[in-house]
Write a protein that holds these residues in place. Sequence first.
Motif, mmCIF file in Angstrom:
data_model
loop_
_atom_site.group_PDB
_atom_site.id
_atom_site.type_symbol
_atom_site.label_atom_id
_atom_site.label_comp_id
_atom_site.label_asym_id
_atom_site.label_seq_id
_atom_site.Cartn_x
_atom_site.Cartn_y
_atom_site.Cartn_z
ATOM 1 N N PRO A 1 0.827 -1.207 0.000
ATOM 2 C CA PRO A 1 0.000 0.000 0.000
ATOM 3 C C PRO A 1 0.864 1.261 0.000
ATOM 4 C CG PRO A 1 -0.482 -1.418 1.903
ATOM 5 C CD PRO A 1 0.838 -1.833 1.327
ATOM 6 N N GLN A 2 0.602 2.170 -0.919
ATOM 7 C CA GLN A 2 1.229 3.493 -0.793
ATOM 8 C C GLN A 2 0.168 4.417 -0.233
ATOM 9 O OE1 GLN A 2 3.623 5.191 -3.911
ATOM 10 N NE2 GLN A 2 4.773 3.297 -4.170
ATOM 11 N N CYS A 3 -0.663 4.996 -1.103
ATOM 12 C CA CYS A 3 -1.765 5.777 -0.540
ATOM 13 C C CYS A 3 -2.801 4.836 0.076
ATOM 14 C CB CYS A 3 -2.402 6.679 -1.586
ATOM 15 S SG CYS A 3 -3.678 5.910 -2.599
ATOM 16 N N GLY A 4 -2.849 3.611 -0.432
ATOM 17 C CA GLY A 4 -3.693 2.586 0.186
ATOM 18 C C GLY A 4 -5.129 2.559 -0.277
ATOM 19 N N PHE A 5 -5.488 3.453 -1.172
ATOM 20 C CA PHE A 5 -6.899 3.531 -1.573
ATOM 21 C C PHE A 5 -7.327 2.309 -2.385
ATOM 22 C CE2 PHE A 5 -10.655 5.263 -3.698
ATOM 23 C CZ PHE A 5 -11.265 5.936 -2.642
ATOM 24 N N ARG B 1 5.618 1.042 7.954
ATOM 25 C CA ARG B 1 4.798 2.254 7.998
ATOM 26 C C ARG B 1 3.898 2.220 9.229
ATOM 27 N NH1 ARG B 1 2.850 3.980 2.162
ATOM 28 N NH2 ARG B 1 1.266 4.835 3.527
ATOM 29 N N ARG C 1 -4.171 0.250 6.782
ATOM 30 C CA ARG C 1 -4.406 0.253 5.329
ATOM 31 C C ARG C 1 -4.756 -1.131 4.785
ATOM 32 N NH1 ARG C 1 -3.974 5.313 3.821
ATOM 33 N NH2 ARG C 1 -2.251 6.602 4.541
ATOM 34 N N VAL C 2 -4.298 -2.184 5.435
ATOM 35 C CA VAL C 2 -4.626 -3.524 4.917
ATOM 36 C C VAL C 2 -5.851 -4.139 5.593
ATOM 37 C CG1 VAL C 2 -2.231 -3.988 4.264
ATOM 38 C CG2 VAL C 2 -3.076 -4.774 6.489
ATOM 39 N N ALA D 1 -8.266 2.363 7.643
ATOM 40 C CA ALA D 1 -7.729 3.690 7.320
ATOM 41 C C ALA D 1 -8.866 4.576 6.828
ATOM 42 C CB ALA D 1 -6.650 3.574 6.252
ATOM 43 N N TYR E 1 -10.391 7.712 4.901
ATOM 44 C CA TYR E 1 -10.198 8.710 3.867
ATOM 45 C C TYR E 1 -11.358 9.706 3.989
ATOM 46 C CZ TYR E 1 -6.843 5.366 2.021
ATOM 47 O OH TYR E 1 -5.779 4.522 1.891
#
Lengths: 200, 78
Positions: free
Chosen positions: A140-144, B17, B23-24, B28, B30
């Motif tokens: 994941p970078q931005c993870g979107f 990170r 994120r996984v 997370a 947004y």
Amino acid sequence: MGDTSAASSSRQEGHPTAMSHRAVPECSGLTPDATTSAITAPSTTAISLTVNGVNHRVEVEDRWTLVELLRDHLDLTGTKIGCDRSECGACTVLMDGKPVYACCQLAVWADGADVQTVEGLAHDGRLTPLQQAFIDHNAPQCGFCTPGQLMTATALLNTAPRPDAAQVKQALVGNLCRCANYNAIVEAVVAAGAHQGGAA
Amino acid sequence: VSAAVQPLTTVGHVTPRVDAVARVTGQAKYTNDLKLPGMLYARVLRSPHPHARIRRIDTSEASRLPGVRAVITHVPGG
């Protein structure tokens, strides 16, 4: 159609009008000149579905997509809406084990279905080998796009436990990553397969 | 490499990170995942005409829709 005024109070009643699983409803046609039509409450249908092992019985508007049901009404916002038009794969969930774009499945089609989202991967805080591999390989970078990538890759690993890079790329062709972190994502899925397959 | 150089402890090492797990696991947040008290939602109605002169825009129907708090529109000559 009709019966909308009683929609909120009819939750507990039977739902003879519920559509059969994934039946395509008749298209009522779009009216470009909506201003001339009377404002009516949208028609609803009672459906039951399983999401991440939890049974839900919900009154859905017939126009809702599956991703709207998941995000806006079941508060499962892990599934993302990227393009909302079957192009990016961010909304990918597993429906009866198969990856589908939740932005282009109507919620009513999910009646009776077993849906798995990114929130259903880890159990009691224990990540799946795939999730751990995503972390280890900085997938994941931005993870979107990550939830969609994870769901498609999960489906792949369920059918091909030890895929090679070519198989992974083929499987993930419908999941775009605008960070373009594809190399890391492919590495992560291959590594997860090797891990799950009990490699020496 | 000179023996006087200390081994690096950060540069050249993988750093997990801080938000990797979020994120996984879909946790997370947004911007579009947030629900705030009293939050309003906006919809854009685009022009049906690719090239036209705006004489007036009648927003009365939109204003009458249930739940509508405000209509932000273009005022010709405004």
